[in-house]
Design an enzyme around this catalytic site. Structure first.
Site, PDB file in Angstrom:
ATOM      1  N   LEU A 206     -17.352  -5.357  13.112  1.00 35.82           N
ATOM      2  CA  LEU A 206     -18.321  -6.144  12.333  1.00 35.82           C
ATOM      3  C   LEU A 206     -19.191  -5.185  11.541  1.00 35.82           C
ATOM      4  CD1 LEU A 206     -19.611  -8.461  15.192  1.00 35.82           C
ATOM      5  CD2 LEU A 206     -18.244  -9.228  13.255  1.00 35.82           C
ATOM      6  N   HIS A 207     -19.364  -5.454  10.257  1.00 34.74           N
ATOM      7  CA  HIS A 207     -20.279  -4.607   9.491  1.00 34.74           C
ATOM      8  C   HIS A 207     -20.889  -5.300   8.280  1.00 34.74           C
ATOM      9  CE1 HIS A 207     -16.717  -4.185   6.993  1.00 34.74           C
ATOM     10  NE2 HIS A 207     -17.498  -3.746   6.032  1.00 34.74           N
ATOM     11  N   ARG A 208     -20.462  -6.549   7.989  1.00 32.92           N
ATOM     12  CA  ARG A 208     -21.000  -7.219   6.795  1.00 32.92           C
ATOM     13  C   ARG A 208     -22.496  -7.441   6.954  1.00 32.92           C
ATOM     14  NH1 ARG A 208     -17.847  -6.488   3.242  1.00 32.92           N
ATOM     15  NH2 ARG A 208     -15.718  -6.701   3.952  1.00 32.92           N
ATOM     16  N   ASP A 281     -15.057  -9.008  10.476  1.00 35.64           N
ATOM     17  CA  ASP A 281     -15.511  -9.511   9.177  1.00 35.64           C
ATOM     18  C   ASP A 281     -15.028  -8.595   8.061  1.00 35.64           C
ATOM     19  OD1 ASP A 281     -17.206  -7.330   9.484  1.00 35.64           O
ATOM     20  OD2 ASP A 281     -19.039  -8.534   9.644  1.00 35.64           O
TER      21      ASP A 281
END
Ligand code: UD1
Length: 362
Positions: A206-208, A281
């Protein structure tokens, strides 16, 4: 000699540029130069990919580092403009949808230097995503639009791009996956993949900003992952942006997730191959799991890669954590949706790109 400059900057660029550089180096009369903007600079976000992908060392690193969008984009433009004026390339190739992509494309457009966009035409139709702005602008000013799937062509035509500029070439990221899967699986067999598990596990990235910069959302995601972790171990290599956000989050039970440092291409590919489910994501991971036939649950409301949903193994769960939980349960109970490989995701996209590039510059 025809001069081709490749621009890379952030992690997902590296696996796209590698096969194109390799294919072009087998063609006569091509002089290639690799420019790293320095958008990503950590060993684990950049150097390890150069080693594992067999990328040549960059001829130049602009060393822009981190910053706000304007600062990062502006610095890349200022520094790359000098290089472009100096080198006067016949064609600059930009990749994907990161700030480095749009910054370099804009510099070239103003200097009347031709630009080719690899991975053109993808649209999430969500302009709150910085990447969507980067995609729209890059495609308006590029001279060669190299698309991974037919939806890309349709989007570009609708936006008024001249059809003769658009070429459906397939997915270059899959070229790298096809080439390096044997090496990744060998590392797994030899026990060299640190997080190797013999039983079922979930693999998470996850990094958005829309997920990790929103504290409430991040807390909900983490609690859902902890719940999924009661069924199967969760392996979660943490992006630096996410690491910063998690360090400020008071999340009871988080120690039950295997939060690890970002890992290299080969280990991550091996972990995808063997995962029961991937929760992400990322854009590229939606594609890689589709190719591998591994169920992917995407924590986003939309995707610029709709073919991974219509043909592949991708399910958009949006921001609905109940849905993430129930879809994860369904997959862990053994459900795999029917899927097929998107056309031209065959490991040969970079050869098609090389054909087009050679034709264009001659
Ligand atoms: C960028 C891309 C995104 C892509 C992602 C892949 C843009 C707008 N975003 O997002 O599309 O999916 O890369 O990783 O181009 N940092 C480090 N070390 C690094 C790089 C970054 O610690 O090597 C930290 C910095 O604190 C930085 C933050 O991560 O502020 C975010 O980095 P940035 O390049 O701004 O965006 P990403 O979130 O990585």
């Amino acid at each position: 000699m025809h001069r081709i400059v490749h621009i890379v900057g952030a992690r997902p660029n590296f696996m796209k540029a590698a096969p194109v550089i390799a294919s072009l180096s087998a063609r006569d009369g091509m002089q290639q130069m690799l420019v790293h903007t320095g958008q990503h600079y950590d060993q684990k976000m950049s150097d390890i990919f150069f080693q594992q992908l067999g990328l040549p060392q960059p001829d130049l690193n602009l060393e822009v580092g981190s910053g706000s969008h304007a600062v990062q984009t502006g610095q890349i433009m200022i520094r790359f403009e000098e290089v472009a004026q100096d080198v006067r390339p016949d064609l600059v190739l930009v990749y994907g949808d990161v700030n480095s992509t749009v910054a370099a494309a804009l510099v070239c457009a103003k200097l009347n230097i031709s630009v080719g966009h690899v991975e053109a035409g993808l649209r999430s139709f969500d302009r709150t995503m910085p990447e969507e702005i980067n995609r729209l602008l890059t495609d308006q000013i590029a001279d060669l639009l190299l698309t991974p799937s037919a939806d890309g062509n349709e989007n570009l035509i609708r936006e008024g791009v001249a059809p003769e500029k658009i070429h459906l070439v397939g997915n270059v990221m899959i070229d790298t996956l096809v080439r390096l899967s044997p090496a990744a699986l060998e590392r797994w067999e030899r026990g060299q993949v640190a997080e190797r598990r013999d039983d079922a596990y979930a693999l998470v990235t996850l990094h958005r900003p829309s997920n990790v910069d929103d504290e409430e959302m991040l807390q909900e995601i983490v609690q859902t992952l902890i719940a999924i972790g009661q069924r199967v171990p969760v392996i979660f290599p943490v992006h630096p942006r996410t690491r910063q956000r998690l360090s400020k989050l008071d999340a009871p039970g988080i120690e039950r997730l295997n939060l690890i440092e970002p890992i290299g291409y080969l280990d991550f590919l091996a972990l995808q191959h063997h995962a029961s489910v991937v929760i992400t994501d990322s854009g590229g991971i939606q594609e890689e799991t589709t190719f591998l036939g591994v169920p992917c649950l995407t924590v986003r409301e939309n995707t610029e890669r709709p073919i991974t949903v219509s043909l592949g193994t991708n399910t958009l769960v949006g921001r609905d954590m109940q849905r993430l939980r129930s879809e994860a349960d369904r997959v862990l109970d053994g459900y795999v949706r029917p899927h097929e490989l998107p056309p031209l995701w065959d490991g040969k996209a970079s050869e098609r790109i090389a054909d087009i590039v050679v034709d264009y510059v001659r």
